[in-house]
Each structure stands twice: as C-alpha cells, then as structure tokens.
Design an enzyme around this catalytic site. Sequence first.
Site, PDB file in Angstrom:
ATOM      1  N   CYS A 111      -5.712  -3.124   1.278  1.00 35.20           N
ATOM      2  CA  CYS A 111      -5.703  -3.341   2.728  1.00 35.20           C
ATOM      3  C   CYS A 111      -7.105  -3.587   3.297  1.00 35.20           C
ATOM      4  CB  CYS A 111      -5.029  -2.149   3.394  1.00 35.20           C
ATOM      5  SG  CYS A 111      -4.388  -2.488   5.041  1.00 35.20           S
ATOM      6  N   GLU A 158       0.831  -1.217   0.000  1.00 31.19           N
ATOM      7  CA  GLU A 158       0.000   0.000   0.000  1.00 31.19           C
ATOM      8  C   GLU A 158       0.864   1.264   0.000  1.00 31.19           C
ATOM      9  OE1 GLU A 158      -2.529   0.018   3.435  1.00 31.19           O
ATOM     10  OE2 GLU A 158      -3.727   1.724   2.744  1.00 31.19           O
ATOM     11  N   LYS A 179      -9.072   2.862  -2.914  1.00 29.17           N
ATOM     12  CA  LYS A 179      -9.443   2.172  -1.668  1.00 29.17           C
ATOM     13  C   LYS A 179     -10.808   2.634  -1.172  1.00 29.17           C
ATOM     14  CE  LYS A 179      -7.423   1.218   2.924  1.00 29.17           C
ATOM     15  NZ  LYS A 179      -6.248   1.462   3.793  1.00 29.17           N
TER      16      LYS A 179
END
Lengths: 602, 602
Positions: free
Chosen positions: A151, A43, A114
């Site tokens: 994530c 990330e 994300k």
Amino acid sequence: MAVRVGLAQLNLRLGDLDGNADMIMAAYDEAVALGADVVVFSELTVTGYPPEDLLLKPAFVEGASLALERIAQHTGSVPAVVGFPEDTGRTGPVRLWNSAAMCSDGAVRGVFRKHLLPNYAVFDEQRYFLPGTEAGPLLQIGGVQLGVSVCEDLWGPPRTADAAADDGGLPSVVGGEADTSPALAQVAMGAQLLVNLNGSPYRRGKQADREAVARTRASALGVPVVYVNQVGGQDELVFDGSSFVTDAGGNVVCRLPAFVEQVAVCDVAVAPSEHAAAAGSRGSTRAGPAGDGTSHSVLTPMLEPLDEVWQALVVATRDYVRKNGFTDVAVGLSGGIDSSAVAAIAADALGPAHVHGVSMPSRYSSEGSRTDAAQLAANLGIGFRTVSIEPAHAALAGMLDTHAGGTGAASEPADDPADAAAADLTDQNIQSRIRGVLLMALSNRHGWLVLTTGNKTETSVGYTTLYGDTAGAYAVIRDVPKLLVYELCEWRNRQGDGERIPQASLTKPPSAELRPDQRDDQSLPPYELLDPLVEAYVEGDLSAAEVVEAAGRHGADADLVHRVTRLVDIAEYKRRQSPPGPRITAKSFGKDRRMPITNFFR
Amino acid sequence: MAVRVGLAQLNLRLGDLDGNADMIMAAYDEAVALGADVVVFSELTVTGYPPEDLLLKPAFVEGASLALERIAQHTGSVPAVVGFPEDTGRTGPVRLWNSAAMCSDGAVRGVFRKHLLPNYAVFDEQRYFLPGTEAGPLLQIGGVQLGVSVCEDLWGPPRTADAAADDGGLPSVVGGEADTSPALAQVAMGAQLLVNLNGSPYRRGKQADREAVARTRASALGVPVVYVNQVGGQDELVFDGSSFVTDAGGNVVCRLPAFVEQVAVCDVAVAPSEHAAAAGSRGSTRAGPAGDGTSHSVLTPMLEPLDEVWQALVVATRDYVRKNGFTDVAVGLSGGIDSSAVAAIAADALGPAHVHGVSMPSRYSSEGSRTDAAQLAANLGIGFRTVSIEPAHAALAGMLDTHAGGTGAASEPADDPADAAAADLTDQNIQSRIRGVLLMALSNRHGWLVLTTGNKTETSVGYTTLYGDTAGAYAVIRDVPKLLVYELCEWRNRQGDGERIPQASLTKPPSAELRPDQRDDQSLPPYELLDPLVEAYVEGDLSAAEVVEAAGRHGADADLVHRVTRLVDIAEYKRRQSPPGPRITAKSFGKDRRMPITNFFR
C-alpha cells in the site's frame, strides 16, 4: 518476456480468519487454473482490512498466523503473495508488522514488512505496527524477480498531517524529504516487476489518484506495477477494488471492475534483468513464466462519477446489512429526497422484497408527503405501511403539558418568545423521536435493520433530531452532500428501469414537516450556498474567517458563514451518537474527523 | 543550592487560545509573586490537551502561535515553560511538533520538541506531530541548568502495542531496545533538574505509576524531577493533576492535590554542576535562585482509591456540563443503584439545586422503585418529579398492535415462542425509549443536559436499550463496573453528611423492571462472576478461550464465558452510538478501544 500475474480482488470478512483462508485458497486455485505464474492478494488478506483493535488481542494475531500457515501449505509451485499481521515476538511482547508473505510449495518462503505506516485520515497503523526497514526479499519466478510492497509503500515519502488532510494527492516531496519508498531499492536490487498489496478505501476520484501514482512510479523506474485492492464494505469504509496493472511505460493495461469481487490474470511484459542470477530470493524456482501465446488481460473502464458513488453506497449498505447477519431493512419514508434516495439504494443493494418503507405522518404532514412516499414504494416495489404518529404524539404532549410546562403542541402558546421557541423545539423533536421509537420497534419485532436518511449537509449543521431521525444502524448517505443527493437521484432515474424517485420529491422544497408550513430554507440557507460552505469548513479544514474569504465569491456573507460554522461545531455531540455510514469524500465524519465535543475554538 | 519551581496545575479550556493565555499569564504572575525562579506548565498548555483534529486546522495552529507570543511578551526575568503546537513550516505545509517553549524577558528563548509520541490507548500523537530529535536546549536559571521534556519523554524506551494494552507500566526495556529518553542526554549535557510537561489522563492507580517512573529516573540519574499535569474533564478523559516533585534521591517531596487547580512553588535542592559555565543555554540570565531561607512545598497525600474515583467522576461531570455551556442536568431515577450513584455524583458536581431527578414508572414498576427514587431525591436535596409513562406506552402499543404484529403489551400472547420473545423485547424497549423521549423533551424544554446511568458491566454486554437508557449527553459511570458502583455508593454514604443512597437501593436485587418480576440475574450471571469476565475480555484483551482458562478459578464455565464474550462483541453497535463518559480504567470504551462493528472474529 511476460509474467502472468493473478489478481485476487476479494470481499473479505473482517476477522473471519478461517473463512478468509478458505476464500484465499479458492482464489489461488482459480488463478492457477487460469495459468497464473504468481497470485497477488490485498493488504492484510488473512484478517481483512482494517482489523483495528482486534490486533491488540494476542489470540487474534496467533489465529492469523495459523490461517496463513494453512494457506501456505495449500500452495504449489505458483507463489501466492498474501497479507497478514506478523508477530515475531512469540515469547515476549507482541510486536507486529504489516507484512506480505510469499508462499509457495507448502511454506512461507519470504516476508516483506510494510515500511510506510499511514496514521492520518481513517488510518491508525502506527497504533499497531512497527515499520519494516528491508526492501527485500525479492520474489523470484523463474528468471524474473518481483519486488513486493504494501500500500503506502508505493506512494513515496512519508506523508504529514498536511497530506492527511488531503488524503491522497500525488507523491510529492514534502519539505525536501527523500523518497523513502522501498520500490526504489527493489528496482536497484534487480526487481523487474513491482507488486503492491492494498487496503485502500474508496472516496470520490481516488482511482485516478492511485493510477497516477502507479504510472509515475512505473515510468520513472521503468518497471510494471501490479496494484491489488480488496472490495466490499466494512463499517464506515467501502473498498472499491479497482485493482490494476501498468506496464513499464506507465500505461494502465489491466483494470478490474470497481466494487465487484474478481479473480483475473494479466500478462505483464517484463524486461530481462542482469541481476536475476545473482539475487538471493527464496521465491518459486519454476523454470520460467508461462507463455501460451495468447494475451490475458481485462481493462474495465472506470465508472462514471455518479455511477461510482451510487455503487459505493449500494455495496457499503449491502455488506453492512448482510455481514452483520441481517437480510431486511426498514426505512422511514417522508416523501422527501433523502429518504427516497436511501430506499432506492437499499432496493438496489438488497432487492426490493427486503426493504420495508414506513410512512409515519404527523398532524403537520402534507398530503403530498404521504402520496410521494407511496409512489416511491410503488416505483421501487418495496414494502410499504403507514403508521400515524398522532396517538403517541397526543399522549406525550399531554404528559409533558402536565409535567414539563407544555410543548407547544397541547398547551396554550407561551408569552415569552424564548419559552415559546423551547416549547416548539420540544414538540418538533418529540415527533421525530416517536418515529425513531416506531422504527426501532419494527426492527425489534421483525428483525429488520433500520437505515437512517440524513445527508452530509444536515449532519454537518445538526439539522437532525438525535434519537429521532438519527436512530438506526447505518447512515447510508451521511457523507453525501444534499446537492449530490439530488444528482444521484436524477442519475438513478435515467438508468432505464423507469422512474425510481418520484418527480415531486425531486422538485418540491425540502421540509422536515415538524410544524405547519415548515421549510428547510426557513432555518438554513439554500443548499447551493450551504454545501460549499460545509465542504470548505469540514473537508477543507478552513477556519470560519478563511471560509468567509473563500465564500465571498459565492454570495455568502460573514454572518452566515459564522452561523453555519458554529452550527457545525455544536453538532459534534449529535454526530458522535449517530450511526456509521460509508465514506465517499476525502473527509467523512467518524474516525476521519476526530473533533472534541467540548471545544472553545471559534 | 535550591531552585524555587512554580508548578501551574490548571484546568484549561480546550481550544480557548485567548482564555488559556490569560489563565497562563495569571498563573505565571501568581507563581512569580510566590518567589518562583521558573514556572512550569502542562503539555500543550496553550491549546489544552488533547486538541485532536483541531490541530489539522492551520488557523488553529496559527492562533496558538499568536497566543504563545502574547504569553512570552508577558514574561519577565523568571522563565515560563509553556506547551504549544509548534509549526515551523509557515510558508509550506503544516509540520507540527509537540513543543515546550522557554519564555523570558518578553520572548521565546528556546524550544524543546517532544521525542516520544504516544500512539496507543487514547493517544493519537503520531497523527499530528513529528518527533523531536534534540535533547536541548537546556534552560539556564542563574547557575542552574534545567532539562525540559514533554510527558512520554520521561518514560523511556518507545512503547509498543503491548505497552498500549497495559497503558502505563513502569519503563521497561522492550525487546532489548535502548532507552531513548532525552533525559539521559540532558543530564549528560549538564542538566541539574528535569522538568516534564504532561497531559496525562487519569485512570485508577495511575499516580503511583507516574511517581514510580519519576522516582526511578531521578534516583538513576541523580537529579530531581518536576512533573506538571493539567486538571479537569475533557470529553471522555479526566485529568487529575497530581503534579509532583522528586528530589535527586527519588523521594517525592511535593505533591499538588488531585483534581483541583493549583499554582504552587516548591524549593528543589540541586547539586552544583561543573557543566554549567560551558552550557550554551538561552534561558534566563538571573544571577541565582532565590533563597529566602524558608522551605516552600506542599505534600498532599494521595486520595484513597474510592475517593479518587468519586472525585474523577465528579470533576469529569462538572466540566462536561459547564464547559459545554450548561448548568443543570436531568437524571432518570429508577430507584436502582446506578441512577442513584449518578444523581449523587451530579449533586456533588453541580450542587443539588441543579440536578433534576425524574421518576418514570411503567405498569411494571414496583412501589419500592418509586419510593426509593423519592427517598434518594430527598436525601440529596435535588429536584424530583414523577411522570408515568403509561399514556405513551398504551398509545405506542396500540399503534404497533395494529401495524406491526403486536408488542406483547397490548396484544394476545403469540403462539410461537420466538415470536413471543420478539414481542416481549419490543415492549421492553418501547418503555425504555419512551423514557428517553421524555428526558430529552425535558432537556429541550428546560435546557438541562441528560446524564445516562449505564455502568461498564451492562455497557459491555449490551444490557441496555439504544435510544432508551443510553439516551443522553454524558455517561457518568460508563467505565465503572457494577460492583465498583456499589463500593462507591457505600463509600459516599460514609462521608459524614448522612445517607445519600438509600439502603434499599443498595440491597435489593438489580432489575430493569421492564416486565413483571424481572431481575437482572434472569438474563445475566451474578455480577460477582460477570465483572471479572468482562474485565479480562475487555481490559485484558484475552480471547474467549483464554478467559475460560482464567475464569475457571472463579466458577464460570466455558458456555457462560462464550455467551458473555459474544454479548460484548455484538453490543459494539450500541456503544458506538452511546454518549461519552469518563475513563477511570486502563481501557474504557471510546477511543481507547477501537473495535470494528462488522466483526467475524470469535
């Protein structure tokens, strides 16, 4: 049918946009040389994680864009999936997404943003980022489609303050909320493989939780999951890497080592998909996954629990020291268990020649303290010197005797017990602070960073002297409870390179030695009682009354619990001025636990 | 038609749930006695703002509920609007809202949940709270309907990282986003008056921004706005109160004083509404607003800019000291402007009898320093003592000469210039740290809190000694740039109670006096150049290159800018271990600016 996935588990340098880009391109080349069909990074790869308020600097975000551009230009037909802060508001205000760029053939071909932005525990992502809302685009590699996410996106429904306190349980439906993971939509769109970019900091037991989440996802959706995490220390966080791959049945088929940089490939079997032809992916157009007939994968076993903590502390210390431009450290050695543990960790992290032990006996130090410290230094092969604090102690006591009503060291005992206690406290703190001044002088004189030696238990209850034993750059065992310090030392002594921590340090009663015949258990309950109380109050966020209830079983009475929890509360001002140290539990001090100093809640 | 609105601007004690409830009930009674039709409190009244991670403790949230219950039971027919953390997940995980309870006739009659949760600058509300989605219920008082909202809700569209950097501009439509303020919906539902509960910390110029927002809202919607804010210091924040009311035309018709607790009433004219009869409000059922024919309102003028900053520092210091259980403070007096300013602020905050000045001359201190410090103490009427640091300085220099290659104080000059510089730095820091040890010994001995004296400029560039002049509980002027320190001192000297800060301290060149003939401008550029550079880099979040561009106009060259910005970066580790101090600018150090220590971005 198989895809050879490259996993790039790198020790990034936070904010070094050009250096990280170089590292990313080298890892890409390495994975391609190993035959990878796609190379997956962690990330926010370009910046390192977490960039914190650097993200508020437009020049930083612009620099990250330029670095990503350079990386994309470097790519060939094998796609690279690289994390970066995406700013699409070039002409207006900064609007950021925490994104993954799919780069190939010299350009960025697609971007995933994300969705789920953690804003609990040590995470502040909603301070910087807007949530993505699109599950795509999928990344197409020959006939195989990959879903890319970042994530938390893998973990499922949005987590609340409660999950924050817990940090990391399995995905669970909170309050009946729907699972909002983009993984579901991606599979519905035809994804045959999920890749997930992580900036996931270490805590004890974290890897088992991660794998459980990925296994649940993989088996529920019937697709393999690739999980890539960064490695290395960054201030109060340490990242363990431990990147891994599950197959479509949820079995872990690849695991990279913890706390070590590594670029590896793993051949991941994928099921054919009828969606593939219809998907509008902008990914690579390679004809198909490489298949040279051999199986490429590595399945490193997880570390044993004490080994894992030791490695976390070693890597965090090494990276804090070196990334901040230092090579050597100084450690005050009392002959006790805490400073012995820190010196041993530093020796493993930096090499014994770069560690400088300093024994600073006072008029109250026992002979055993000096000899135990010397023995430790000999065992570790580190530098060792002894500087008696007596001249400065005598000078300061004399100055204060004249000007401040005495300290208990140079003056007659006071008649009033409260006055005598204040004088005694003053004298104890002066000794600790002289040691702080000496260590910092050695730091200034020789360019050594000072490591502090306080454990989590004493940091919790404030059994420390601010500007004394808390003075230094990095608090190596700040998040390690006292009993775990013992366990770690005993574990280290068993590692086959001889005794490191002297037996005497392991067996004698802990003492600060700031007055004659002092022992910790005169001020504090035994650590067997204290450690669980502190854990319940600090990590468990229980109230004092709830701790009493829980602690009854361990033999702690209500008065003791209230005394301990009050100590924890009033030590907040000390912790606020103490150095950072690596997080190894589900709640460390620092940005993980944001308590007011001025606080009337009992 | 008018509503008599009670505004309760209280200095709450953070976490003192029972004490705050008592304070709230007393303020309620006071406002009711003044004829109020409704009494409005500040955001999260029951807990005080901001409760930070206390909100993660279920027992804290439960305690807040019980306190609210007690407050509600105390109410009669006049409604009270009280802020509290609302947990509706009693049987499951904690799920919190930042809510306003409408209490009357012994019970909570309705609850509004805050929509817009600030998560920028010093705010972390998305760490704790879920966003509300309902604009109602409206609060009915006789025939008048009130819309209730909390703080940010009044400001309009969600603010992004960009707004965070700015903290507080006028409501602007960002990226074409719709105005999501519940105020619009409330007026559409028939609200004739908007009340807004705030936990809005002070910074310079903030009140003008608040009033501009409220005036814009009021005149655009054609309804009056009531804005209530808390007052007092809470760690690194200070709240100025400055609660106010605008009429339906956007004119400010009532303003409570800044930085002072006050309960007041204001008669607010409201237009009749055709919606009133139809609304499903659960508020009071009083027949109608009181109207005794007299006008009740107070319109306190805003403070002059320097007066405002001075009061902010005074109140923040007083509350930090007293709320943490202390009465007295110690301040090291160098005769310089910074320590003089801090002592003068402390004297105004606590009374001169509670301030203890300590002059700690070294072998390098000028005679002027000692006499200026003594003069300051005499001007202020504070305690004063002189403790020469020479005995400890000589002792430590001797110890280090033997054990650490000398410090430049007791040893022969080194041949190697780098070695000589390290020795010189070591000796300078030792002096500063001895002073820290002495002040802390006085603190231990007498129970005084130590105030530190570093200004924002030197805190920025790290022109400080960690554990030396940074040692102490509260950094009073940490957010005050050097030139503003001068302005504040000159302002204070004009206030008619005689000279406070001696003229010599205002006019002599600043010096740390840690080596012979030292002056700040040997290490740093003149403050006229330095202050704007620091402001652009720290508050403006510019890059070094952008600062160069902006600074060209002020005469700073690129080399200087790069040197200064690098100094700011590498001083992060010092700031992390420095005490909290009150925020007076749009970006202070502390939770307002979360920079990594390990940071490769240049």
